[in-house]
Scaffold this motif. Structure first.
Motif, PDB file in Angstrom:
ATOM      1  N   GLY A 176       0.798  -1.215   0.000  1.00 16.85           N
ATOM      2  CA  GLY A 176       0.000   0.000   0.000  1.00 16.85           C
ATOM      3  C   GLY A 176       0.829   1.264   0.000  1.00 16.85           C
ATOM      4  O   GLY A 176       0.282   2.366   0.089  1.00 16.85           O
ATOM      5  N   GLN A 177       2.151   1.122  -0.160  1.00 15.16           N
ATOM      6  CA  GLN A 177       3.051   2.269  -0.148  1.00 15.16           C
ATOM      7  C   GLN A 177       4.036   2.175  -1.305  1.00 15.16           C
ATOM      8  O   GLN A 177       4.536   1.090  -1.609  1.00 15.16           O
ATOM      9  CB  GLN A 177       3.812   2.340   1.178  1.00 15.16           C
ATOM     10  N   VAL A 178       4.322   3.322  -1.924  1.00 16.40           N
ATOM     11  CA  VAL A 178       5.193   3.346  -3.099  1.00 16.40           C
ATOM     12  C   VAL A 178       6.001   4.640  -3.119  1.00 16.40           C
ATOM     13  O   VAL A 178       5.772   5.546  -2.317  1.00 16.40           O
ATOM     14  CB  VAL A 178       4.382   3.251  -4.416  1.00 16.40           C
ATOM     15  N   THR A 179       6.926   4.702  -4.067  1.00 18.95           N
ATOM     16  CA  THR A 179       7.606   5.938  -4.437  1.00 18.95           C
ATOM     17  C   THR A 179       7.280   6.224  -5.892  1.00 18.95           C
ATOM     18  O   THR A 179       7.410   5.329  -6.735  1.00 18.95           O
ATOM     19  CB  THR A 179       9.131   5.812  -4.267  1.00 18.95           C
ATOM     20  N   VAL A 180       6.832   7.422  -6.198  1.00 18.18           N
ATOM     21  CA  VAL A 180       6.539   7.801  -7.576  1.00 18.18           C
ATOM     22  C   VAL A 180       7.291   9.083  -7.906  1.00 18.18           C
ATOM     23  O   VAL A 180       7.475   9.945  -7.052  1.00 18.18           O
ATOM     24  CB  VAL A 180       5.026   8.007  -7.825  1.00 18.18           C
ATOM     25  N   ALA A 181       7.737   9.172  -9.151  1.00 27.05           N
ATOM     26  CA  ALA A 181       8.430  10.368  -9.627  1.00 27.05           C
ATOM     27  C   ALA A 181       8.645  10.209 -11.115  1.00 27.05           C
ATOM     28  O   ALA A 181       8.509   9.109 -11.669  1.00 27.05           O
ATOM     29  CB  ALA A 181       9.775  10.547  -8.923  1.00 27.05           C
ATOM     30  N   GLU A 182       8.990  11.310 -11.778  1.00 31.14           N
ATOM     31  CA  GLU A 182       9.347  11.207 -13.190  1.00 31.14           C
ATOM     32  C   GLU A 182      10.495  10.223 -13.355  1.00 31.14           C
ATOM     33  O   GLU A 182      10.497   9.406 -14.275  1.00 31.14           O
ATOM     34  CB  GLU A 182       9.736  12.572 -13.735  1.00 31.14           C
ATOM     35  N   LYS A 183      11.478  10.273 -12.440  1.00 31.80           N
ATOM     36  CA  LYS A 183      12.573   9.313 -12.396  1.00 31.80           C
ATOM     37  C   LYS A 183      12.778   8.924 -10.935  1.00 31.80           C
ATOM     38  O   LYS A 183      13.174   9.756 -10.114  1.00 31.80           O
ATOM     39  CB  LYS A 183      13.869   9.912 -12.957  1.00 31.80           C
ATOM     40  N   THR A 184      12.497   7.684 -10.606  1.00 36.83           N
ATOM     41  CA  THR A 184      12.636   7.220  -9.225  1.00 36.83           C
ATOM     42  C   THR A 184      14.008   6.632  -8.941  1.00 36.83           C
ATOM     43  O   THR A 184      14.389   6.475  -7.784  1.00 36.83           O
ATOM     44  CB  THR A 184      11.598   6.123  -8.914  1.00 36.83           C
ATOM     45  N   GLY A 185      14.737   6.232  -9.999  1.00 39.32           N
ATOM     46  CA  GLY A 185      15.887   5.368  -9.802  1.00 39.32           C
ATOM     47  C   GLY A 185      15.415   3.929  -9.769  1.00 39.32           C
ATOM     48  O   GLY A 185      14.217   3.643  -9.641  1.00 39.32           O
ATOM     49  N   ARG A 186      16.355   3.018  -9.917  1.00 40.74           N
ATOM     50  CA  ARG A 186      16.005   1.600  -9.993  1.00 40.74           C
ATOM     51  C   ARG A 186      15.453   1.096  -8.663  1.00 40.74           C
ATOM     52  O   ARG A 186      15.835   1.568  -7.587  1.00 40.74           O
ATOM     53  CB  ARG A 186      17.225   0.772 -10.394  1.00 40.74           C
ATOM     54  N   GLY A 187      14.558   0.135  -8.760  1.00 41.18           N
ATOM     55  CA  GLY A 187      13.981  -0.466  -7.574  1.00 41.18           C
ATOM     56  C   GLY A 187      12.914  -1.448  -7.968  1.00 41.18           C
ATOM     57  O   GLY A 187      12.542  -1.560  -9.139  1.00 41.18           O
ATOM     58  N   SER A 188      12.418  -2.197  -7.017  1.00 42.82           N
ATOM     59  CA  SER A 188      11.376  -3.188  -7.279  1.00 42.82           C
ATOM     60  C   SER A 188      10.047  -2.712  -6.715  1.00 42.82           C
ATOM     61  O   SER A 188       9.991  -1.804  -5.872  1.00 42.82           O
ATOM     62  CB  SER A 188      11.749  -4.538  -6.668  1.00 42.82           C
ATOM     63  N   THR A 211       3.682  11.156 -17.153  1.00 47.41           N
ATOM     64  CA  THR A 211       4.437   9.906 -17.252  1.00 47.41           C
ATOM     65  C   THR A 211       5.267   9.781 -15.985  1.00 47.41           C
ATOM     66  O   THR A 211       6.015  10.707 -15.640  1.00 47.41           O
ATOM     67  CB  THR A 211       5.361   9.905 -18.484  1.00 47.41           C
ATOM     68  N   PHE A 212       5.141   8.665 -15.277  1.00 47.20           N
ATOM     69  CA  PHE A 212       5.892   8.535 -14.032  1.00 47.20           C
ATOM     70  C   PHE A 212       6.335   7.105 -13.794  1.00 47.20           C
ATOM     71  O   PHE A 212       5.752   6.151 -14.304  1.00 47.20           O
ATOM     72  CB  PHE A 212       5.074   9.039 -12.842  1.00 47.20           C
ATOM     73  N   GLU A 213       7.407   6.985 -13.011  1.00 48.02           N
ATOM     74  CA  GLU A 213       7.909   5.679 -12.584  1.00 48.02           C
ATOM     75  C   GLU A 213       7.396   5.383 -11.186  1.00 48.02           C
ATOM     76  O   GLU A 213       7.091   6.296 -10.409  1.00 48.02           O
ATOM     77  CB  GLU A 213       9.440   5.675 -12.601  1.00 48.02           C
ATOM     78  N   VAL A 214       7.310   4.088 -10.870  1.00 51.32           N
ATOM     79  CA  VAL A 214       6.848   3.687  -9.542  1.00 51.32           C
ATOM     80  C   VAL A 214       7.673   2.501  -9.046  1.00 51.32           C
ATOM     81  O   VAL A 214       7.892   1.535  -9.775  1.00 51.32           O
ATOM     82  CB  VAL A 214       5.327   3.358  -9.546  1.00 51.32           C
ATOM     83  N   ILE A 215       8.141   2.621  -7.825  1.00 58.75           N
ATOM     84  CA  ILE A 215       8.838   1.530  -7.140  1.00 58.75           C
ATOM     85  C   ILE A 215       8.292   1.466  -5.715  1.00 58.75           C
ATOM     86  O   ILE A 215       7.498   2.309  -5.296  1.00 58.75           O
ATOM     87  CB  ILE A 215      10.362   1.738  -7.113  1.00 58.75           C
ATOM     88  N   GLY A 216       8.720   0.462  -4.979  1.00 62.95           N
ATOM     89  CA  GLY A 216       8.310   0.377  -3.588  1.00 62.95           C
ATOM     90  C   GLY A 216       8.797   1.583  -2.802  1.00 62.95           C
ATOM     91  O   GLY A 216       9.795   2.223  -3.160  1.00 62.95           O
ATOM     92  N   GLY A 217       8.077   1.909  -1.738  1.00 63.71           N
ATOM     93  CA  GLY A 217       8.463   3.093  -0.970  1.00 63.71           C
ATOM     94  C   GLY A 217       7.694   3.198   0.323  1.00 63.71           C
ATOM     95  O   GLY A 217       7.195   2.187   0.840  1.00 63.71           O
ATOM     96  N   GLU A 218       7.552   4.417   0.813  1.00 66.46           N
ATOM     97  CA  GLU A 218       6.936   4.635   2.120  1.00 66.46           C
ATOM     98  C   GLU A 218       5.754   5.603   2.075  1.00 66.46           C
ATOM     99  O   GLU A 218       5.217   5.976   3.114  1.00 66.46           O
ATOM    100  CB  GLU A 218       7.989   5.168   3.110  1.00 66.46           C
ATOM    101  N   THR A 219       5.347   6.001   0.863  1.00 71.47           N
ATOM    102  CA  THR A 219       4.225   6.935   0.738  1.00 71.47           C
ATOM    103  C   THR A 219       2.944   6.176   0.413  1.00 71.47           C
ATOM    104  O   THR A 219       2.932   5.391  -0.547  1.00 71.47           O
ATOM    105  CB  THR A 219       4.499   7.965  -0.376  1.00 71.47           C
ATOM    106  N   PRO A 220       1.878   6.372   1.160  1.00 65.87           N
ATOM    107  CA  PRO A 220       0.616   5.708   0.826  1.00 65.87           C
ATOM    108  C   PRO A 220       0.213   6.008  -0.620  1.00 65.87           C
ATOM    109  O   PRO A 220       0.404   7.134  -1.106  1.00 65.87           O
ATOM    110  CB  PRO A 220      -0.381   6.318   1.823  1.00 65.87           C
ATOM    111  N   VAL A 225      -0.153   9.227  -5.635  1.00 71.62           N
ATOM    112  CA  VAL A 225      -0.802   9.541  -6.913  1.00 71.62           C
ATOM    113  C   VAL A 225      -1.296  10.985  -6.910  1.00 71.62           C
ATOM    114  O   VAL A 225      -1.169  11.704  -7.909  1.00 71.62           O
ATOM    115  CB  VAL A 225      -1.942   8.553  -7.201  1.00 71.62           C
ATOM    116  N   ALA A 226      -1.836  11.438  -5.793  1.00 76.11           N
ATOM    117  CA  ALA A 226      -2.315  12.826  -5.713  1.00 76.11           C
ATOM    118  C   ALA A 226      -1.173  13.817  -5.940  1.00 76.11           C
ATOM    119  O   ALA A 226      -1.391  14.915  -6.473  1.00 76.11           O
ATOM    120  CB  ALA A 226      -2.962  13.077  -4.359  1.00 76.11           C
ATOM    121  N   SER A 227       0.046  13.433  -5.591  1.00 77.22           N
ATOM    122  CA  SER A 227       1.188  14.338  -5.756  1.00 77.22           C
ATOM    123  C   SER A 227       1.553  14.525  -7.224  1.00 77.22           C
ATOM    124  O   SER A 227       2.314  15.455  -7.563  1.00 77.22           O
ATOM    125  CB  SER A 227       2.407  13.799  -4.997  1.00 77.22           C
ATOM    126  N   LEU A 228       1.025  13.682  -8.104  1.00 78.70           N
ATOM    127  CA  LEU A 228       1.349  13.744  -9.531  1.00 78.70           C
ATOM    128  C   LEU A 228       0.414  14.633 -10.323  1.00 78.70           C
ATOM    129  O   LEU A 228       0.647  14.893 -11.496  1.00 78.70           O
ATOM    130  CB  LEU A 228       1.279  12.330 -10.129  1.00 78.70           C
TER     131      LEU A 228
END
Length: 230
Positions: A176-188, A211-220, A225-228
């Motif tokens: 239920g938590q991810v990291t999103v950004a235009e470029k997140t860096g590598r991750g699963s 257009t955005f990348e998504v990896i595991g993270g700590e943001t609900p 998604v609202a931040s995008l």
């Protein structure tokens, strides 16, 4: 089972590649919150798996179908999600016919059917495809196909498109938590969390054009998604 989400208008969503692992998670999430869901599949033997996840199966071969045939399956939809892929073991040719051409066909059909919202499951690194030989050549062809599809679909003024580029996919449980950004860096990231991101994106037209990348993270996921939103 989460039950229908209170305070939102239910949607009708059609998912191309309806038997894929992400798609099956997404079908369950959408169905559980009260949406009407259909999945496009090529193999009718897969229909029961979709039905078990709350989705109606629509049999159509996106490598051979025409725009009008696909459009008939999309009429009345509020959104389409492209989650199809040629898959492991496929060669360079099918990376083009599925990962690029089928995505473009879905866009053409969505426009013909009057469906504006389009969500694309793309790939991290799609804009940076290296040249390669052997297996590397196939992966490079996959990334180039994804990049070409992304450019085509984003260029359609008739569509409100969001491009989602996951990192390395896993079958780990949802966090239920991810990291999103235009470029997140590598991750699963788990396929179930990607599905939850897609469900949130389907609901948020403010992410159109992003257009955005998504990896595991700590943001609900809802906050991520609202931040995008544009």
């Amino acid at each position: 089972m989460t039950g229908p989400t209170v305070g939102r208008v239910n949607k009708h969503v059609v998912i191309a590649g309806g038997h894929g692992k992400i798609a099956l998670h997404l079908e369950r999430l959408l169905s559980d919150r009260g949406d009407s869901v259909a999945g496009l599949i090529r193999n009718p033997e897969q229909a029961s798996d979709l039905e078990a996840n709350g989705a109606r199966a629509l049999v159509v071969d996106l490598e051979n179908a025409g725009v009008d045939e696909v459009a008939e399956h999309l009429r009345g939809a509020d959104a389409v999600v492209f989650a199809a892929g040629a898959g492991p073991g496929s060669g360079v040719e099918r990376k083009d016919t599925v990962d690029r051409a089928a995505a473009v066909l879905l866009a053409d059909a969505a426009i013909a059917a009057g469906v504006r919202r389009y969500v694309m499951v793309s790939a991290m690194g799609a804009d940076e495809a290296p040249e390669g030989d052997g297996d590397d050549a196939v992966f490079s062809a996959y990334l180039r196909a994804k990049a070409a599809a992304d450019r085509d679909v984003l260029g359609r003024r008739e569509l409100a498109t969001t491009i989602v580029r996951p990192g390395m996919l896993t079958d780990e449980p949802a966090t239920g938590q991810v990291t999103v950004a235009e470029k997140t860096g590598r991750g699963s990231v788990s396929r179930s969390d990607v599905a939850a991101v897609l469900a949130a994106v389907v609901d948020d037209d403010g992410t159109a054009g992003v257009t955005f990348e998504v990896i595991g993270g700590e943001t609900p996921i809802a906050i991520a998604v609202a931040s995008l939103v544009n």
